[in-house]
Design a protein around this motif. Structure first.
Motif, PDB file in Angstrom:
ATOM      1  N   MET A 110      48.874  52.318  42.283  1.00  0.00           N
ATOM      2  CA  MET A 110      49.162  52.740  43.651  1.00  0.00           C
ATOM      3  C   MET A 110      47.875  53.099  44.389  1.00  0.00           C
ATOM      4  O   MET A 110      47.718  52.795  45.574  1.00  0.00           O
ATOM      5  N   ARG A 111      46.940  53.742  43.688  1.00  0.00           N
ATOM      6  CA  ARG A 111      45.674  54.112  44.322  1.00  0.00           C
ATOM      7  C   ARG A 111      44.912  52.867  44.752  1.00  0.00           C
ATOM      8  O   ARG A 111      44.384  52.801  45.873  1.00  0.00           O
ATOM      9  N   GLN A 112      44.870  51.869  43.890  1.00  0.00           N
ATOM     10  CA  GLN A 112      44.154  50.645  44.216  1.00  0.00           C
ATOM     11  C   GLN A 112      44.822  49.888  45.369  1.00  0.00           C
ATOM     12  O   GLN A 112      44.148  49.322  46.238  1.00  0.00           O
ATOM     13  N   LEU A 113      46.156  49.893  45.388  1.00  0.00           N
ATOM     14  CA  LEU A 113      46.861  49.275  46.513  1.00  0.00           C
ATOM     15  C   LEU A 113      46.524  49.992  47.817  1.00  0.00           C
ATOM     16  O   LEU A 113      46.316  49.356  48.859  1.00  0.00           O
ATOM     17  N   ALA A 114      46.463  51.318  47.749  1.00  0.00           N
ATOM     18  CA  ALA A 114      46.162  52.100  48.945  1.00  0.00           C
ATOM     19  C   ALA A 114      44.736  51.867  49.429  1.00  0.00           C
ATOM     20  O   ALA A 114      44.477  51.844  50.631  1.00  0.00           O
TER      21      ALA A 114
END
Length: 310
Positions: A110-114
């Motif tokens: 999720m962090r990388q997507l964000a």
């Protein structure tokens, strides 16, 4: 409602989705009590109509949201809510419950997507414990594909399921952004829907929460945008509508004055008289009598003129 949709700490570590449950379910004439889940939940309406209720807190009042085909809501973990399906018929839904955990995965966290997508970053920081959206169809297609893949492979996400989940988050984030970017046009639509609802239901005992539920918005938010658009409150608009209808009925019909309050959704005759007096500076009986006098004078003058002409 307080809280946020997702946890801010998801932006620190690399967390990946973990699915707890997913199911299709058709509900008929059903009302559940308020409850919570330890996981995030997506409730998507495939057909029919249902009402999702949110329990109030010390900081905010509760509210009900009406969901129709293509509507869905995302609930943060531990958000008190309930489902109601009334006499309007069965409601078929697709529900998915999940959270995010540390584990090895081939696809972005999720962090990388964000980091890669600004819309996902905005979704994670959504300042509400639930989010309501209307889906053109893309979200459902991805959500259905994810559920079918989970059925084939079990709750442990394989490569295709990982890809579908990432696609789901991206689709929801984009839809949220597009809904918000509509700006005034979106607000105009909600205000028009609220006005239409009041014009169709002024004869009933409706309240702000009923109007908000009809347009699927939080009562507080609808109140703010309505006042900003029209310069008056929902209650003020409804009162004006009812009084104008009452004046029309007193002017154009012979309905008994004692019954007029029932025609405009004000159950108490005393309260109706007080509202009418405040709005017109006249009582209902004085208003009707003044109209009868004017009509008599007008007709009398007209007859006199006619006799002079002939």
């Amino acid at each position: 409602m307080g809280g946020t949709l997702f946890k801010k700490e998801w932006m620190i570590g690399d967390l990946h989705p973990h699915v707890f449950a997913y199911y299709f379910k058709q509900w008929s004439d059903y009302a559940m009590t308020f409850h919570t889940h330890d996981s995030i939940e997506i409730m998507y309406v495939i057909s029919g109509v249902c009402v999702i209720g949110f329990e109030g807190t010390a900081e905010a009042e509760g509210c009900d949201m009406t969901l129709k085909k293509g509507d869905f809501v995302i609930l943060n973990a531990n958000t008190p809510h309930r489902l109601t399906v009334d006499e309007r018929g069965p409601c078929r839904m697709l529900n998915v419950e999940f959270d995010f955990r540390e584990r090895q995965a081939a696809f972005p966290s999720m962090r990388q997507l964000a980091v890669e997508d600004e819309f996902v970053a905005e979704l994670i920081t959504e300042p509400s414990s639930y989010l309501f959206l209307r889906d053109p169809s893309e979200v459902y297609q991805v959500l259905k594909g994810l559920v079918l893949e989970l059925d084939r492979k079990g709750k442990n996400l394989n490569m295709k399921a990982e890809l579908l989940f990432a696609q789901l988050i991206l689709a929801i984030a984009r839809l949220r952004s597009e809904t918000g970017s509509e700006g005034a046009s979106s607000i105009d639509r909600y205000v028009k829907q609220a006005i239409e609802y009041m014009h169709h239901n002024y004869d009933r005992d409706i309240q702000v929460k009923d109007i908000a539920a009809a347009v699927s918005l939080h009562p507080g938010y609808l109140h703010r945008v309505f006042r900003a658009q029209l310069g008056k409150t929902l209650t003020g608009y409804l009162t004006e509508l009812r009084m104008e209808k009452a004046m029309m009925l007193l002017r154009e019909t012979d309905i008994a004055i004692a019954d007029i309050c029932d025609y405009v959704g004000v159950g108490s005759r005393q309260y109706f008289h007080a509202m009418f007096k405040k709005y017109t500076d006249s009582t209902p009986i004085a208003y009707r009598n003044s109209l009868n006098t004017q009509i008599w004078d007008y007709r009398g003058q007209k007859n006199a003129n006619e006799s002079d002409d002939f």
